[in-house]
Design an enzyme around this catalytic site. Structure first.
Site, PDB file in Angstrom:
ATOM      1  N   GLU A 163       0.951  -3.319   9.212  1.00  0.00           N
ATOM      2  CA  GLU A 163      -0.318  -3.017   8.445  1.00  0.00           C
ATOM      3  C   GLU A 163      -1.539  -3.151   9.190  1.00  0.00           C
ATOM      4  O   GLU A 163      -2.354  -3.898   9.001  1.00  0.00           O
ATOM      5  CB  GLU A 163      -0.556  -3.936   7.169  1.00  0.00           C
ATOM      6  CG  GLU A 163       0.526  -3.809   6.301  1.00  0.00           C
ATOM      7  CD  GLU A 163       0.296  -4.310   4.911  1.00  0.00           C
ATOM      8  OE1 GLU A 163      -0.721  -5.078   4.796  1.00  0.00           O
ATOM      9  OE2 GLU A 163       1.199  -4.550   4.204  1.00  0.00           O
ATOM     10  N   GLU A 360       8.110  -3.765   2.889  1.00  0.00           N
ATOM     11  CA  GLU A 360       7.711  -4.904   2.061  1.00  0.00           C
ATOM     12  C   GLU A 360       7.214  -4.078   0.758  1.00  0.00           C
ATOM     13  O   GLU A 360       6.986  -3.014   0.544  1.00  0.00           O
ATOM     14  CB  GLU A 360       6.077  -5.392   2.449  1.00  0.00           C
ATOM     15  CG  GLU A 360       6.238  -6.435   3.613  1.00  0.00           C
ATOM     16  CD  GLU A 360       4.855  -6.859   3.898  1.00  0.00           C
ATOM     17  OE1 GLU A 360       3.939  -6.893   3.032  1.00  0.00           O
ATOM     18  OE2 GLU A 360       4.709  -7.262   5.094  1.00  0.00           O
TER      19      GLU A 360
HETATM   20  C1  PNW Z   1       0.275  -7.590   2.972  1.00  0.00           C
HETATM   21  N1  PNW Z   1      -5.529  -6.093   0.624  1.00  0.00           N
HETATM   22  O1  PNW Z   1      -0.965  -7.971   3.270  1.00  0.00           O
HETATM   23  C2  PNW Z   1       0.904  -8.415   4.102  1.00  0.00           C
HETATM   24  O2  PNW Z   1       1.941  -7.591   5.211  1.00  0.00           O
HETATM   25  C3  PNW Z   1       1.674  -9.619   3.916  1.00  0.00           C
HETATM   26  O3  PNW Z   1       1.501 -10.608   4.850  1.00  0.00           O
HETATM   27  C4  PNW Z   1       0.888 -10.258   2.650  1.00  0.00           C
HETATM   28  O4  PNW Z   1       1.334 -11.396   2.133  1.00  0.00           O
HETATM   29  C5  PNW Z   1       1.345  -9.011   1.615  1.00  0.00           C
HETATM   30  O5  PNW Z   1       1.055  -7.683   1.851  1.00  0.00           O
HETATM   31  C6  PNW Z   1       0.747  -9.376   0.086  1.00  0.00           C
HETATM   32  O6  PNW Z   1      -0.664  -9.545   0.110  1.00  0.00           O
HETATM   33  C7  PNW Z   1      -1.860  -7.593   2.395  1.00  0.00           C
HETATM   34  O7  PNW Z   1      -6.248  -7.057   0.180  1.00  0.00           O
HETATM   35  C8  PNW Z   1      -3.264  -8.419   2.061  1.00  0.00           C
HETATM   36  O8  PNW Z   1      -5.526  -4.946   0.285  1.00  0.00           O
HETATM   37  C9  PNW Z   1      -4.393  -7.956   1.495  1.00  0.00           C
HETATM   38  C10 PNW Z   1      -4.176  -6.468   1.252  1.00  0.00           C
HETATM   39  C11 PNW Z   1      -3.226  -5.621   1.373  1.00  0.00           C
HETATM   40  C12 PNW Z   1      -2.024  -6.284   2.219  1.00  0.00           C
END
Ligand code: PNW
Length: 457
Positions: A163, A360
């Site tokens: 990401e 994921e």
């Molecule tokens: C992803 N947002 O994180 C990550 O790849 C993981 O580490 C994480 O635990 C998972 O998704 C769940 O959140 C994100 O705020 C964290 O848009 C925040 C965002 C998007 C993805």
């Protein structure tokens, strides 16, 4: 890489979210150690110092993965464990840990998939400019080589970044992730350097292993379908699509940033940033594309009186807009829409001709009642069931998606949400680190059994 004859299944974690042991065996400081220590950055004021203590409990975690019967376990490597200063001196004790993790998985019949960057940049590199400095992608390729030299004989599937949208836009524009800066233009610059790091690391791994040596290198992107609520928001949706999706896919697929993106991100037309050879290096540098999907993005034109959504800052260069989040939602407030997963797979396949892996997908749930060692998480089961079905729909349509990985094995440090949002198949009691498989764990194990027996019938 999975050959695509059936959908291969897995589960994932990330180093800073589960390991703890931040001072063990010479690990250096990462930008998440620094960021989380700053007041007001993490909802519950906590950090990854202990997390799930997987640095010491990896064998138990490997047992849990094996108990699910999955093909794959996707984990990430903490750069500061391997190179405490970011470059230069190698800390072999850090490499020894990942060596043990890989062997623990292989001994249990689980294939390891390694991610090189899941956001824990060594602090000394941040101090030297972080992803705004061209030295960082160069250091990343050197780090990739060090890790590959140690694990490449046993790990065949490599992801460079996880990401990069979060690393660039949440880190540099919205400021809600490390390093916590709020400069839109900087986020676009970071995005280019992240892609350059991907390309240089991919080139390095291929030159060392080659795909003949079973070294498949990809990148994991949180691509999203963009769904404007009203016709007035269609142009806006295109701008958002540029920052969220095309900034990564276009250079990979075409070796270029498109005109629409350059209008939103004029920084990407700066010859001081995008130098001769950069886009050629990025072009075709991924053997596969990973997609992390949780929710669609629904932008709408700003309506007077509606409070702006903080995530809006993560799309610099676009017109001001609101993000609308309809029901139903998970506990983290993200809309549940499984059709979005079919859509993003279909749309990505139309944009890039590469095998796709869902790296994921999962849900934060609040209905986790613990009674007599039982954790009921029926909402998670429904979420996963519907999204897995959405992947099957894409495959039936002919989209080349080869894997589906559940986020996540363990309740863990959920970044800016701290420990307040739980995505795990396994509950963690953070007082004693006791692991309790939830109902979704048993459900997933059943799905794995059913799918493999239907193949042998
Ligand atoms: C992803 N947002 O994180 C990550 O790849 C993981 O580490 C994480 O635990 C998972 O998704 C769940 O959140 C994100 O705020 C964290 O848009 C925040 C965002 C998007 C993805």
């Amino acid at each position: 890489m999975p050959d695509g004859s059936r959908l291969e299944l897995g589960t994932a974690t990330a180093s800073y979210q589960i390991e703890g042991g931040v001072a063990d065996d010479g690990r250096g400081v990462s930008i998440w150690d620094t960021f989380a220590a700053r007041p007001g950055t993490v909802r519950d004021g906590r950090d990854g110092t202990v997390a799930c203590d997987s640095y010491h409990r990896y064998a138990e975690d490997a047992d849990l993965v094996a108990g699910l019967g999955l093909d794959w376990y996707r984990f990430s490597i903490a750069w500061p464990r391997v190179l405490p200063e970011g470059s230069g001196r190698v800390e072999t004790r850090g490499l020894d840990y990942y060596d043990r993790v890989v062997d623990a998985l292989l001994e249990r019949g689980v294939k390891p998939a390694a991610t090189l960057y899941h956001w824990d940049l060594p602090q000394p590199l941040e101090d030297a400019g972080g992803w705004l400095a061209r030295e960082t992608p160069a250091a990343f390729a050197d780090y990739a080589e060090v890790v590959y030299a140690r694990l490449g004989d046993r790990v065949g599937l490599w992801a460079t970044h996880n990401e990069p949208w979060c690393a660039a836009y949440l880190g540099y524009a919205a400021g809600v992730h490390a390093p916590g800066r709020r400069e839109g233009g900087a986020a676009h610059r970071a995005a280019h350097h992240l892609m350059l790091g991907h390309a240089w690391a991919s080139e390095r791994l291929h030159s060392l292993g080659g795909s003949a040596g079973g070294c498949d290198v990809g990148i994991v992107l949180n691509l999203a379908p963009i769904r404007p609520g009203r016709s007035e928001a269609v142009e806006l949706a295109d701008q958002i699509d540029a920052v969220r999706n095309r900034v990564w896919l276009d250079p990979l697929a075409q070796g270029a940033y498109d005109d629409g993106l350059l209008r939103v991100a004029p920084e990407l037309a700066d010859p001081g940033l995008v130098r001769p050879g950069d886009l050629e290096a990025i072009h075709d540098s991924a053997d596969w594309v990973g997609i992390n999907y949780y929710t669609p993005v629904r932008p709408d034109v700003v309506v007077a009186g509606r409070p702006p959504h903080p995530e809006r800052d993560a799309y610099p260069g676009t017109d001001p807009f609101d993000l609308v989040v309809p029901e139903p939602r998970t506990a983290i407030g993200w809309e549940i829409d499984a059709t979005g997963l079919t859509d993003v797979l279909r749309e990505t396949a139309a944009r890039i001709d590469r095998p796709l892996l869902v790296m994921e997908n999962g849900a934060a749930c609040s209905d986790e009642v613990i009674a007599e060692g039982r954790v009921a998480d029926d909402d998670r089961i429904i979420y996963l069931r519907d999204h897995l079905a959405a992947v099957d729909v894409a495959r039936a349509e002919g989209v080349d998606v080869r894997g589906y990985v559940v986020w996540t094995l363990l309740d863990n440090f959920e970044w800016a949400e701290g420990y307040t949002k739980t995505f795990g198949l396994v509950h963690i009691d953070h007082t004693d680190q006791r692991r309790t498989p939830k109902a979704s764990y048993a459900w997933l194990a059943g799905v794995v059994r059913e799918r493999s027996s239907s193949l042998t019938e």
